[in-house]
Design a protein around this motif. Sequence first.
Motif, PDB file in Angstrom:
ATOM      1  N   VAL A 109      46.538  39.480  49.759  1.00  0.00           N
ATOM      2  CA  VAL A 109      45.869  38.965  48.554  1.00  0.00           C
ATOM      3  C   VAL A 109      44.366  38.839  48.742  1.00  0.00           C
ATOM      4  N   GLU A 110      43.918  38.402  49.911  1.00  0.00           N
ATOM      5  CA  GLU A 110      42.482  38.253  50.135  1.00  0.00           C
ATOM      6  C   GLU A 110      41.788  39.612  50.116  1.00  0.00           C
ATOM      7  N   LEU A 111      42.366  40.606  50.767  1.00  0.00           N
ATOM      8  CA  LEU A 111      41.777  41.947  50.782  1.00  0.00           C
ATOM      9  C   LEU A 111      41.705  42.536  49.379  1.00  0.00           C
ATOM     10  N   ARG A 112      42.789  42.404  48.629  1.00  0.00           N
ATOM     11  CA  ARG A 112      42.821  42.975  47.281  1.00  0.00           C
ATOM     12  C   ARG A 112      41.808  42.303  46.356  1.00  0.00           C
ATOM     13  N   MET A 113      41.748  40.983  46.418  1.00  0.00           N
ATOM     14  CA  MET A 113      40.831  40.264  45.534  1.00  0.00           C
ATOM     15  C   MET A 113      39.378  40.534  45.913  1.00  0.00           C
ATOM     16  N   GLN A 114      39.114  40.665  47.188  1.00  0.00           N
ATOM     17  CA  GLN A 114      37.746  40.992  47.611  1.00  0.00           C
ATOM     18  C   GLN A 114      37.333  42.366  47.100  1.00  0.00           C
ATOM     19  N   ARG A 115      38.187  43.367  47.256  1.00  0.00           N
ATOM     20  CA  ARG A 115      37.865  44.724  46.799  1.00  0.00           C
ATOM     21  C   ARG A 115      37.705  44.755  45.275  1.00  0.00           C
TER      22      ARG A 115
END
Length: 440
Positions: A303-309
């Motif tokens: 979730v953190e990677l997706r939201m950052q991108r």
Amino acid sequence: MSDPKDLPPIDPTTPRRKPKPEVTKIGGRKLKPSTLMMGFGYDPVLSEGALKPPIFLTSTFAFESAEAGKRHFKSITGGGGADGLVYSRFNGPNQEILEDRLGVWDGAEEALVFSSGMTAICVLLMAYCQAGDVIVHSGPLYAASEGFVAKVLAKFGVTYVDFPAGAIREELDAVLAKAKAQADAQGGKVAMIYLESPGNPTNALVDVEAVRDARNAAMDPAETPIAIDNTFLGPVWQRPLDHGADIVVYSLTKYVGGHSDLVAGSVAGAKHWMDPVRSLRNTMGGICDPNTAWMLLRSLETVELRMQRATENAVKVCDFLKDHPKVEGVGFLGLLPEGSRQQDIYRRHCSGPGSTFSVFIKGGEAESFRFLDSLRIAKLAVSLGGTETLASHPAAMTHLSVPDARKKALGITDNLVRISIGIEDADDLIADFEQALDQV
């Protein structure tokens, strides 16, 4: 076959194997949620060494003893959670691991998962309201949330008082005074202050700290909780429990699920706030199923990677849209006017602008529809927070049931298009929006 006399005696006080102690700190360093998502709440020893939790497809669970069964049901009927697995309407391994990990993100003592975001919201509100009570809520809310308060709860004698998302302390004091007077006249209480921040679909922010201070000054904070729908920014870009909210609500369908392939919701907060919600969920059902919980455990790992991108993409896309001659304005948290109250709230409450925003097309419904129908990469669909970019027209879709006067007051206009940016290439998305605007 063994002779029963040869079997060891049953000790009803001996519990089953318990998971190993959780590791949440190393050398005094508190581990980050992104690290804990890889194993928190699960011990492979309890599942034949499986690295990832299996999907537990069972309707019921065998008790280690009759005494254990009695103990579990005593806990359940008392309103709390059982200290073991009982029945899949109450709990299950996949759901319990998911609840543990959701609590980590928001710093909540407990979390509860549901079959949809609206199930979570409806059960939460019903758990705290009775005839004569008043709900205070911010606006705008998601149309189904607002409709449930205004239309469904109204049938059972629950009324409401609302206020605009950007209300200042003096306005909040006046709203709470009105709500208290209304509750007194109806023989009830102010049952809950329910917020949505950012609001759907305008991205309007609520000053949670000001709401907390106004609530604390006007009524007993132990009796009237502040709940907030954190779907647009959570769990990565906003932690409302740190700023005065008592309960945080999610449509897990959106960013937490993140792949547009499931529907679920959650509620989290201190145990004493969760107990009434859990008790009603135990009675009504509505807990999410094991397969959905397993999928959400997978999603929480990224979730953190997706939201950052997605947020990085949204910054680039909005930087393009804000200067386009066919765009009247962009409602993006990364473009709030310098020195404005909304920017002040953003800087105090949020750590990132997210990737869902409103773009106002010059014209009205016809121009907005032409833009939407011309998109080639972005998908024309409701919902948000998926890996793909989505676009919709709230006034004609998600908020169609909201009366025109109410939509006008909330800024939900015919030229408002809601965009949820995904994780595609940002320049490709810009090219898509540019060619679609050329058709307007």
